[in-house]
Motif scaffolding. Structure first.
Motif, mmCIF file in Angstrom:
data_model
loop_
_atom_site.group_PDB
_atom_site.id
_atom_site.type_symbol
_atom_site.label_atom_id
_atom_site.label_comp_id
_atom_site.label_asym_id
_atom_site.label_seq_id
_atom_site.Cartn_x
_atom_site.Cartn_y
_atom_site.Cartn_z
ATOM 1 N N UNK A 46 44.903 31.100 39.192
ATOM 2 C CA UNK A 46 45.342 32.161 38.564
ATOM 3 C C UNK A 46 45.040 33.530 39.666
ATOM 4 N N UNK A 47 45.892 34.450 39.750
ATOM 5 C CA UNK A 47 46.103 35.546 40.640
ATOM 6 C C UNK A 47 45.763 36.666 39.858
ATOM 7 N N UNK A 48 44.788 37.451 40.165
ATOM 8 C CA UNK A 48 44.561 38.955 39.439
ATOM 9 C C UNK A 48 44.370 39.928 40.409
ATOM 10 N N UNK A 49 45.109 41.318 40.330
ATOM 11 C CA UNK A 49 45.012 42.245 41.049
ATOM 12 C C UNK A 49 43.672 42.717 41.401
ATOM 13 N N UNK A 50 43.396 43.063 42.678
ATOM 14 C CA UNK A 50 41.869 43.405 42.900
ATOM 15 C C UNK A 50 41.342 44.423 41.967
ATOM 16 N N UNK A 51 42.184 45.398 41.790
ATOM 17 C CA UNK A 51 41.705 46.648 40.867
ATOM 18 C C UNK A 51 41.569 46.264 39.452
ATOM 19 N N UNK A 52 42.255 45.253 39.025
ATOM 20 C CA UNK A 52 42.157 44.890 37.652
ATOM 21 C C UNK A 52 40.703 43.955 37.655
ATOM 22 N N UNK A 53 40.525 43.265 38.642
ATOM 23 C CA UNK A 53 39.259 42.404 38.635
ATOM 24 C C UNK A 53 37.972 43.221 38.862
ATOM 25 N N UNK A 54 38.177 44.328 39.334
ATOM 26 C CA UNK A 54 36.985 45.448 39.705
ATOM 27 C C UNK A 54 36.691 46.046 38.298
ATOM 28 N N UNK A 102 45.179 42.587 48.327
ATOM 29 C CA UNK A 102 44.946 43.731 47.181
ATOM 30 C C UNK A 102 44.774 42.723 45.957
ATOM 31 N N UNK A 103 44.728 41.557 45.784
ATOM 32 C CA UNK A 103 44.576 40.529 44.790
ATOM 33 C C UNK A 103 43.320 39.691 45.160
ATOM 34 N N UNK A 104 42.875 39.016 44.000
ATOM 35 C CA UNK A 104 42.067 38.057 44.023
ATOM 36 C C UNK A 104 42.701 36.562 43.603
ATOM 37 N N UNK A 105 42.464 35.705 44.048
ATOM 38 C CA UNK A 105 42.865 34.199 43.740
ATOM 39 C C UNK A 105 41.754 33.321 43.162
ATOM 40 N N UNK A 106 41.629 33.084 41.490
ATOM 41 C CA UNK A 106 40.866 32.235 41.019
ATOM 42 C C UNK A 106 41.419 30.847 41.287
ATOM 43 N N UNK A 107 40.672 29.951 42.158
ATOM 44 C CA UNK A 107 40.760 28.805 42.462
ATOM 45 C C UNK A 107 40.178 27.729 41.462
ATOM 46 N N UNK A 108 40.793 27.238 40.490
ATOM 47 C CA UNK A 108 39.979 26.513 39.573
ATOM 48 C C UNK A 108 40.112 24.894 39.613
ATOM 49 N N UNK A 109 39.238 24.268 38.954
ATOM 50 C CA UNK A 109 39.183 22.735 38.855
ATOM 51 C C UNK A 109 38.991 22.554 37.343
ATOM 52 N N UNK A 110 39.907 21.558 36.980
ATOM 53 C CA UNK A 110 39.494 20.867 35.316
ATOM 54 C C UNK A 110 40.017 21.636 34.343
ATOM 55 N N UNK A 111 40.008 20.805 33.245
ATOM 56 C CA UNK A 111 40.522 21.426 31.925
ATOM 57 C C UNK A 111 39.931 21.181 30.830
#
Ligand SMILES: [Zn+2]
Ligand SMILES: [Zn+2]
Length: 395
Positions: free
Chosen positions: A259-267, A326-335
Protein backbone atom coordinates in the motif's frame (compact mmCIF):
# COMPACT_ATOMS: atom_id res chain seq x y z
CA UNK A 1 -34.49 -13.48 24.28
CA UNK A 2 -35.39 -12.36 27.77
CA UNK A 3 -38.28 -14.79 27.52
CA UNK A 4 -36.03 -17.78 27.65
CA UNK A 5 -34.79 -19.26 30.84
CA UNK A 6 -31.15 -20.18 30.95
CA UNK A 7 -30.84 -23.73 29.83
CA UNK A 8 -28.10 -25.76 31.33
CA UNK A 9 -26.19 -27.71 28.78
CA UNK A 10 -24.40 -30.75 30.02
CA UNK A 11 -20.93 -31.19 28.63
CA UNK A 12 -20.49 -34.79 27.69
CA UNK A 13 -18.79 -36.00 24.56
CA UNK A 14 -21.01 -39.03 24.17
CA UNK A 15 -24.21 -37.10 24.58
CA UNK A 16 -23.07 -34.40 22.20
CA UNK A 17 -21.80 -36.63 19.44
CA UNK A 18 -24.98 -38.61 19.31
CA UNK A 19 -26.85 -35.43 19.93
CA UNK A 20 -27.67 -32.22 18.29
CA UNK A 21 -26.59 -28.65 18.22
CA UNK A 22 -28.74 -25.51 18.13
CA UNK A 23 -27.47 -22.94 15.62
CA UNK A 24 -28.96 -19.49 15.12
CA UNK A 25 -29.42 -18.93 11.36
CA UNK A 26 -29.04 -15.65 9.45
CA UNK A 27 -27.64 -14.11 12.64
CA UNK A 28 -26.10 -11.13 10.85
CA UNK A 29 -29.20 -10.47 8.71
CA UNK A 30 -31.86 -10.71 11.49
CA UNK A 31 -34.70 -11.22 9.00
CA UNK A 32 -38.30 -10.27 9.79
CA UNK A 33 -39.61 -12.98 7.47
CA UNK A 34 -38.36 -16.06 5.68
CA UNK A 35 -39.67 -18.55 3.11
CA UNK A 36 -39.41 -22.18 4.21
CA UNK A 37 -39.60 -25.09 1.74
CA UNK A 38 -39.23 -28.82 2.33
CA UNK A 39 -36.51 -30.06 -0.04
CA UNK A 40 -36.11 -33.70 1.15
CA UNK A 41 -37.86 -36.08 3.54
CA UNK A 42 -40.93 -34.82 5.31
CA UNK A 43 -41.71 -32.42 8.12
CA UNK A 44 -44.35 -32.21 10.80
CA UNK A 45 -45.93 -29.00 11.87
CA UNK A 46 -49.19 -28.16 13.49
CA UNK A 47 -51.77 -25.46 13.12
CA UNK A 48 -52.33 -23.16 16.06
CA UNK A 49 -54.78 -25.68 17.56
CA UNK A 50 -52.24 -28.47 17.58
CA UNK A 51 -53.73 -30.29 14.57
CA UNK A 52 -51.24 -31.69 12.05
CA UNK A 53 -50.57 -29.60 8.99
CA UNK A 54 -49.20 -31.23 5.84
CA UNK A 55 -46.88 -29.25 3.62
CA UNK A 56 -45.76 -30.65 0.27
CA UNK A 57 -42.18 -30.75 -0.93
CA UNK A 58 -41.29 -27.43 -2.52
CA UNK A 59 -44.42 -25.69 -1.30
CA UNK A 60 -43.48 -22.20 -0.04
CA UNK A 61 -44.32 -21.44 3.59
CA UNK A 62 -44.05 -17.82 4.69
CA UNK A 63 -42.81 -17.43 8.25
CA UNK A 64 -42.91 -13.89 9.58
CA UNK A 65 -43.09 -11.78 12.68
CA UNK A 66 -46.64 -11.00 13.81
CA UNK A 67 -46.74 -8.57 16.72
CA UNK A 68 -44.59 -10.28 19.31
CA UNK A 69 -45.35 -13.72 17.93
CA UNK A 70 -44.50 -15.81 14.86
CA UNK A 71 -46.93 -16.25 11.96
CA UNK A 72 -46.96 -19.04 9.38
CA UNK A 73 -48.87 -18.98 6.10
CA UNK A 74 -49.10 -21.53 3.32
CA UNK A 75 -50.47 -20.07 0.08
CA UNK A 76 -54.26 -20.31 -0.32
CA UNK A 77 -54.65 -21.56 3.22
CA UNK A 78 -55.47 -20.04 6.56
CA UNK A 79 -52.52 -18.51 8.44
CA UNK A 80 -51.59 -19.31 12.04
CA UNK A 81 -49.82 -17.51 14.83
CA UNK A 82 -47.53 -19.14 17.39
CA UNK A 83 -45.43 -18.33 20.42
CA UNK A 84 -42.98 -20.94 19.19
CA UNK A 85 -43.15 -22.54 15.78
CA UNK A 86 -41.43 -25.91 15.61
CA UNK A 87 -40.99 -27.63 12.26
CA UNK A 88 -39.56 -31.08 12.81
CA UNK A 89 -38.11 -33.63 10.41
CA UNK A 90 -39.72 -37.07 10.48
CA UNK A 91 -37.48 -39.38 8.47
CA UNK A 92 -33.98 -38.59 9.76
CA UNK A 93 -32.96 -37.49 6.25
CA UNK A 94 -34.92 -34.27 6.13
CA UNK A 95 -33.76 -31.10 4.41
CA UNK A 96 -35.37 -27.73 4.06
CA UNK A 97 -34.43 -24.48 2.36
CA UNK A 98 -34.77 -20.98 3.75
CA UNK A 99 -34.76 -17.89 1.60
CA UNK A 100 -34.67 -14.30 2.72
CA UNK A 101 -35.02 -11.09 0.81
CA UNK A 102 -32.79 -8.26 1.82
CA UNK A 103 -30.00 -6.24 0.30
CA UNK A 104 -28.55 -9.61 -0.71
CA UNK A 105 -31.25 -12.31 -1.22
CA UNK A 106 -30.07 -15.62 0.20
CA UNK A 107 -31.20 -19.22 -0.27
CA UNK A 108 -29.67 -21.91 1.92
CA UNK A 109 -30.41 -25.56 2.60
CA UNK A 110 -30.35 -27.13 6.06
CA UNK A 111 -30.90 -30.52 7.65
CA UNK A 112 -32.80 -31.34 10.85
CA UNK A 113 -35.42 -29.16 12.52
CA UNK A 114 -36.28 -25.48 12.51
CA UNK A 115 -37.52 -23.62 15.59
CA UNK A 116 -38.80 -20.07 15.22
CA UNK A 117 -39.32 -17.49 17.97
CA UNK A 118 -40.13 -13.82 18.10
CA UNK A 119 -37.09 -11.83 19.16
CA UNK A 120 -36.86 -8.05 19.37
CA UNK A 121 -38.77 -7.21 16.18
CA UNK A 122 -37.26 -10.12 14.26
CA UNK A 123 -37.74 -13.83 14.11
CA UNK A 124 -35.10 -15.95 15.73
CA UNK A 125 -34.43 -18.96 13.49
CA UNK A 126 -32.77 -21.90 15.19
CA UNK A 127 -31.61 -24.96 13.30
CA UNK A 128 -31.50 -28.05 15.48
CA UNK A 129 -29.21 -30.43 13.63
CA UNK A 130 -26.82 -33.31 14.00
CA UNK A 131 -23.41 -32.28 15.34
CA UNK A 132 -21.36 -33.98 12.60
CA UNK A 133 -23.60 -32.59 9.83
CA UNK A 134 -23.06 -29.15 11.34
CA UNK A 135 -19.28 -29.71 11.32
CA UNK A 136 -19.42 -30.67 7.63
CA UNK A 137 -21.41 -27.50 6.88
CA UNK A 138 -18.82 -25.37 8.69
CA UNK A 139 -15.95 -27.00 6.78
CA UNK A 140 -17.74 -26.29 3.50
CA UNK A 141 -18.41 -22.67 4.49
CA UNK A 142 -15.05 -21.85 6.10
CA UNK A 143 -12.79 -23.99 3.96
CA UNK A 144 -14.40 -23.95 0.53
CA UNK A 145 -14.67 -26.85 -1.86
CA UNK A 146 -12.30 -28.70 -4.16
CA UNK A 147 -9.37 -28.95 -1.78
CA UNK A 148 -7.25 -31.78 -0.47
CA UNK A 149 -8.86 -34.23 1.96
CA UNK A 150 -6.15 -33.79 4.60
CA UNK A 151 -6.91 -30.08 4.57
CA UNK A 152 -10.62 -30.81 5.05
CA UNK A 153 -9.78 -33.15 7.94
CA UNK A 154 -7.74 -30.35 9.52
CA UNK A 155 -10.68 -27.94 9.21
CA UNK A 156 -13.09 -30.57 10.57
CA UNK A 157 -11.01 -31.16 13.70
CA UNK A 158 -10.72 -27.40 14.29
CA UNK A 159 -14.45 -26.78 13.74
CA UNK A 160 -15.31 -29.58 16.17
CA UNK A 161 -12.85 -28.24 18.73
CA UNK A 162 -14.41 -24.79 18.45
CA UNK A 163 -17.95 -26.13 18.81
CA UNK A 164 -17.22 -28.02 22.01
CA UNK A 165 -15.03 -25.35 23.55
CA UNK A 166 -17.66 -22.68 22.96
CA UNK A 167 -20.73 -24.88 23.24
CA UNK A 168 -22.33 -22.55 25.78
CA UNK A 169 -21.35 -19.31 24.05
CA UNK A 170 -24.99 -18.37 23.39
CA UNK A 171 -26.61 -20.56 26.04
CA UNK A 172 -28.32 -17.54 27.58
CA UNK A 173 -30.11 -17.03 24.26
CA UNK A 174 -31.33 -20.63 23.97
CA UNK A 175 -28.89 -21.73 21.27
CA UNK A 176 -25.26 -22.88 21.15
CA UNK A 177 -23.55 -20.96 18.35
CA UNK A 178 -24.62 -18.48 15.70
CA UNK A 179 -23.94 -19.00 11.98
CA UNK A 180 -21.87 -15.83 11.64
CA UNK A 181 -18.07 -15.43 11.92
CA UNK A 182 -18.78 -14.26 15.49
CA UNK A 183 -18.85 -18.03 16.12
CA UNK A 184 -18.17 -20.19 13.05
CA UNK A 185 -19.53 -19.37 9.59
CA UNK A 186 -22.20 -21.94 8.66
CA UNK A 187 -24.16 -21.60 5.43
CA UNK A 188 -26.09 -24.85 5.65
CA UNK A 189 -25.60 -28.45 4.58
CA UNK A 190 -22.52 -29.72 2.87
CA UNK A 191 -22.92 -31.58 -0.44
CA UNK A 192 -19.25 -32.36 -1.12
CA UNK A 193 -18.39 -36.04 -0.73
CA UNK A 194 -14.76 -35.14 -0.02
CA UNK A 195 -15.86 -33.06 2.97
CA UNK A 196 -18.33 -35.68 4.20
CA UNK A 197 -15.64 -38.36 4.22
CA UNK A 198 -13.10 -36.03 5.88
CA UNK A 199 -15.59 -35.30 8.67
CA UNK A 200 -16.40 -39.01 9.03
CA UNK A 201 -12.69 -39.95 9.11
CA UNK A 202 -12.12 -37.56 12.04
CA UNK A 203 -15.39 -38.29 13.81
CA UNK A 204 -15.27 -37.14 17.44
CA UNK A 205 -11.65 -35.91 17.20
CA UNK A 206 -10.66 -32.58 18.74
CA UNK A 207 -7.44 -30.70 19.58
CA UNK A 208 -6.41 -30.67 23.24
CA UNK A 209 -3.67 -28.61 24.91
CA UNK A 210 -1.09 -30.00 27.30
CA UNK A 211 -3.65 -29.64 30.12
CA UNK A 212 -6.14 -31.82 28.15
CA UNK A 213 -8.49 -28.86 27.74
CA UNK A 214 -9.94 -28.01 24.34
CA UNK A 215 -7.82 -25.38 22.62
CA UNK A 216 -9.11 -22.18 21.11
CA UNK A 217 -8.40 -23.10 17.48
CA UNK A 218 -7.50 -19.70 16.06
CA UNK A 219 -6.77 -19.59 12.34
CA UNK A 220 -6.31 -17.02 9.61
CA UNK A 221 -5.83 -16.86 5.85
CA UNK A 222 -2.06 -16.45 5.44
CA UNK A 223 0.66 -15.73 8.03
CA UNK A 224 3.19 -14.31 5.55
CA UNK A 225 5.90 -16.74 6.61
CA UNK A 226 5.65 -16.45 10.39
CA UNK A 227 2.62 -16.82 12.65
CA UNK A 228 1.91 -14.22 15.34
CA UNK A 229 2.08 -14.52 19.09
CA UNK A 230 -1.48 -14.54 20.51
CA UNK A 231 -0.61 -12.04 23.24
CA UNK A 232 0.55 -9.55 20.58
CA UNK A 233 -2.90 -9.67 18.97
CA UNK A 234 -5.28 -10.24 21.88
CA UNK A 235 -5.16 -9.57 25.59
CA UNK A 236 -3.68 -12.87 26.61
CA UNK A 237 -1.61 -15.64 25.13
CA UNK A 238 -1.90 -19.41 25.15
CA UNK A 239 0.97 -21.88 25.40
CA UNK A 240 -0.15 -23.48 22.14
CA UNK A 241 -0.39 -20.18 20.19
CA UNK A 242 3.29 -19.42 19.66
CA UNK A 243 5.26 -18.01 16.73
CA UNK A 244 5.95 -20.56 14.01
CA UNK A 245 8.19 -19.99 10.97
CA UNK A 246 6.04 -21.09 8.06
CA UNK A 247 7.77 -21.83 4.74
CA UNK A 248 4.57 -23.32 3.24
CA UNK A 249 2.44 -20.24 2.53
CA UNK A 250 4.97 -17.81 1.07
CA UNK A 251 3.99 -18.33 -2.56
CA UNK A 252 0.23 -18.60 -1.93
CA UNK A 253 -2.38 -16.07 -3.03
CA UNK A 254 -2.40 -13.92 0.11
CA UNK A 255 1.34 -14.07 0.80
CA UNK A 256 2.13 -10.42 0.04
CA UNK A 257 0.44 -7.03 -0.29
CA UNK A 258 1.45 -3.42 -0.56
CA UNK A 259 0.00 0.00 0.00
CA UNK A 260 1.37 3.40 -0.98
CA UNK A 261 0.67 6.44 1.21
CA UNK A 262 1.91 9.98 0.55
CA UNK A 263 4.74 10.99 2.86
CA UNK A 264 2.81 14.03 4.10
CA UNK A 265 -0.22 11.87 4.99
CA UNK A 266 2.00 9.36 6.77
CA UNK A 267 3.69 12.09 8.82
CA UNK A 268 0.32 13.70 9.62
CA UNK A 269 -1.02 10.30 10.74
CA UNK A 270 2.01 9.66 12.98
CA UNK A 271 1.75 13.13 14.51
CA UNK A 272 -1.91 12.55 15.23
CA UNK A 273 -0.85 9.30 16.90
CA UNK A 274 1.67 11.04 19.17
CA UNK A 275 4.84 11.46 17.09
CA UNK A 276 6.57 14.69 18.08
CA UNK A 277 9.99 14.30 16.46
CA UNK A 278 11.48 15.96 13.39
CA UNK A 279 10.10 15.35 9.93
CA UNK A 280 12.79 17.01 7.79
CA UNK A 281 14.68 13.72 7.40
CA UNK A 282 12.15 11.25 5.92
CA UNK A 283 14.62 8.38 6.32
CA UNK A 284 13.59 8.19 9.97
CA UNK A 285 10.20 6.81 8.90
CA UNK A 286 11.70 3.76 7.19
CA UNK A 287 10.98 0.58 9.12
CA UNK A 288 12.05 -2.98 8.49
CA UNK A 289 10.23 -6.01 9.89
CA UNK A 290 11.99 -9.24 8.81
CA UNK A 291 10.38 -11.04 11.76
CA UNK A 292 7.12 -10.04 13.46
CA UNK A 293 7.42 -7.34 16.12
CA UNK A 294 4.79 -5.46 18.14
CA UNK A 295 5.51 -1.81 17.33
CA UNK A 296 6.31 0.37 14.35
CA UNK A 297 9.28 2.55 15.30
CA UNK A 298 10.53 5.92 14.06
CA UNK A 299 13.43 7.08 16.22
CA UNK A 300 12.28 6.74 19.82
CA UNK A 301 8.60 6.83 18.80
CA UNK A 302 6.68 3.55 18.89
CA UNK A 303 3.14 2.80 17.70
CA UNK A 304 1.47 -0.65 17.91
CA UNK A 305 1.31 -2.22 14.46
CA UNK A 306 -2.18 -3.51 15.18
CA UNK A 307 -3.34 0.08 15.62
CA UNK A 308 -1.89 1.05 12.22
CA UNK A 309 -3.47 -2.04 10.66
CA UNK A 310 -6.80 -1.09 12.13
CA UNK A 311 -6.60 2.61 11.17
CA UNK A 312 -5.63 1.90 7.55
CA UNK A 313 -7.62 -1.35 7.11
CA UNK A 314 -4.42 -3.22 6.23
CA UNK A 315 -4.31 -6.93 5.47
CA UNK A 316 -1.83 -7.66 8.27
CA UNK A 317 0.54 -6.12 10.83
CA UNK A 318 3.49 -7.86 9.17
CA UNK A 319 4.86 -5.05 6.98
CA UNK A 320 7.91 -2.88 6.43
CA UNK A 321 7.89 0.80 5.47
CA UNK A 322 10.04 2.02 2.60
CA UNK A 323 10.41 5.75 2.01
CA UNK A 324 10.39 6.55 -1.72
CA UNK A 325 10.53 10.26 -2.60
CA UNK A 326 7.30 11.91 -1.49
CA UNK A 327 5.56 8.68 -0.52
CA UNK A 328 5.96 5.65 1.73
CA UNK A 329 5.40 2.12 0.52
CA UNK A 330 4.05 -0.37 3.04
CA UNK A 331 5.30 -3.77 1.90
CA UNK A 332 3.26 -6.39 3.71
CA UNK A 333 3.10 -10.14 4.12
CA UNK A 334 0.12 -12.36 4.92
CA UNK A 335 -3.58 -11.79 5.49
CA UNK A 336 -5.36 -11.88 8.82
CA UNK A 337 -4.32 -11.70 12.46
CA UNK A 338 -1.64 -14.35 11.98
CA UNK A 339 -2.41 -16.39 15.11
CA UNK A 340 -2.67 -20.19 15.04
CA UNK A 341 -3.20 -22.15 11.87
CA UNK A 342 -2.36 -20.53 8.53
CA UNK A 343 -4.99 -21.78 6.05
CA UNK A 344 -2.95 -21.30 2.90
CA UNK A 345 0.08 -22.92 4.53
CA UNK A 346 -2.09 -25.82 5.71
CA UNK A 347 -3.44 -26.27 2.16
CA UNK A 348 0.09 -26.30 0.75
CA UNK A 349 1.23 -28.82 3.38
CA UNK A 350 -1.73 -31.08 2.55
CA UNK A 351 -0.94 -30.90 -1.18
CA UNK A 352 2.67 -31.83 -0.47
CA UNK A 353 1.54 -34.95 1.41
CA UNK A 354 1.29 -33.99 5.09
CA UNK A 355 -1.64 -35.55 6.95
CA UNK A 356 -3.96 -33.51 9.17
CA UNK A 357 -2.18 -34.57 12.38
CA UNK A 358 1.10 -33.24 11.06
CA UNK A 359 -0.56 -29.99 9.94
CA UNK A 360 -2.22 -29.38 13.33
CA UNK A 361 1.02 -30.26 15.10
CA UNK A 362 2.95 -27.79 12.93
CA UNK A 363 0.80 -24.77 13.75
CA UNK A 364 -0.19 -25.43 17.38
CA UNK A 365 2.49 -25.91 19.99
CA UNK A 366 2.38 -29.01 22.21
CA UNK A 367 -1.16 -30.17 21.38
CA UNK A 368 -2.63 -33.62 20.88
CA UNK A 369 -5.52 -34.78 18.72
CA UNK A 370 -7.81 -36.93 20.77
CA UNK A 371 -11.38 -38.09 21.12
CA UNK A 372 -13.71 -35.56 22.74
CA UNK A 373 -14.26 -38.16 25.48
CA UNK A 374 -10.71 -37.41 26.68
CA UNK A 375 -11.20 -33.66 26.95
CA UNK A 376 -11.03 -32.20 30.40
CA UNK A 377 -14.35 -30.71 31.41
CA UNK A 378 -14.02 -26.98 30.69
CA UNK A 379 -14.00 -24.50 33.49
CA UNK A 380 -15.58 -21.17 32.74
CA UNK A 381 -14.13 -20.34 29.35
CA UNK A 382 -13.43 -16.71 28.53
CA UNK A 383 -15.61 -16.16 25.51
CA UNK A 384 -14.51 -12.82 24.23
CA UNK A 385 -10.76 -13.26 24.01
CA UNK A 386 -10.28 -15.08 20.76
CA UNK A 387 -11.59 -14.05 17.38
CA UNK A 388 -11.07 -15.95 14.20
CA UNK A 389 -10.93 -14.93 10.64
CA UNK A 390 -11.97 -17.01 7.73
CA UNK A 391 -10.14 -16.92 4.44
CA UNK A 392 -10.52 -13.57 2.81
CA UNK A 393 -11.91 -11.76 5.81
CA UNK A 394 -10.04 -8.81 7.12
CA UNK A 395 -9.56 -9.58 10.79
ZN1 LIG B 1 -22.06 -16.17 17.79
ZN1 LIG C 1 1.63 -19.25 6.73
Amino acid sequence: MRYFALILLIFSGTVLLKGQVRIRLFASQSPGSVIFRVTAGSYSMTDANGNPLVVNTGEPVLISRFGERVAMKVRNREGYVYDTLKIEGLTGKDNFSLSINGSIPLLRVYSGDLHCYYDLDNILLINVCNVEEYIAGVVRTEGGDGRNSEYFKTQAVLARTYLFRYFEKHAMDNFNLCDDTHCQAFNGVNTSLAITSAVEATRGLVVLGADSALISPAFHSNCGGETALAEDVWLSGQPYLKKVKDPHCTSSGNATWQKRISLSDWIAYLKKSGYSGRSDNPGIFAFSQPSRVYDYRAGSFALPLKQIRNDYGLRSTFFSVIVEGDSVLLKGRGYGHGVGLCQEGAMAMALKGSDYRKIVDFYYNGVIISDIENARKPEKVLLSGINKSKAGSNQ
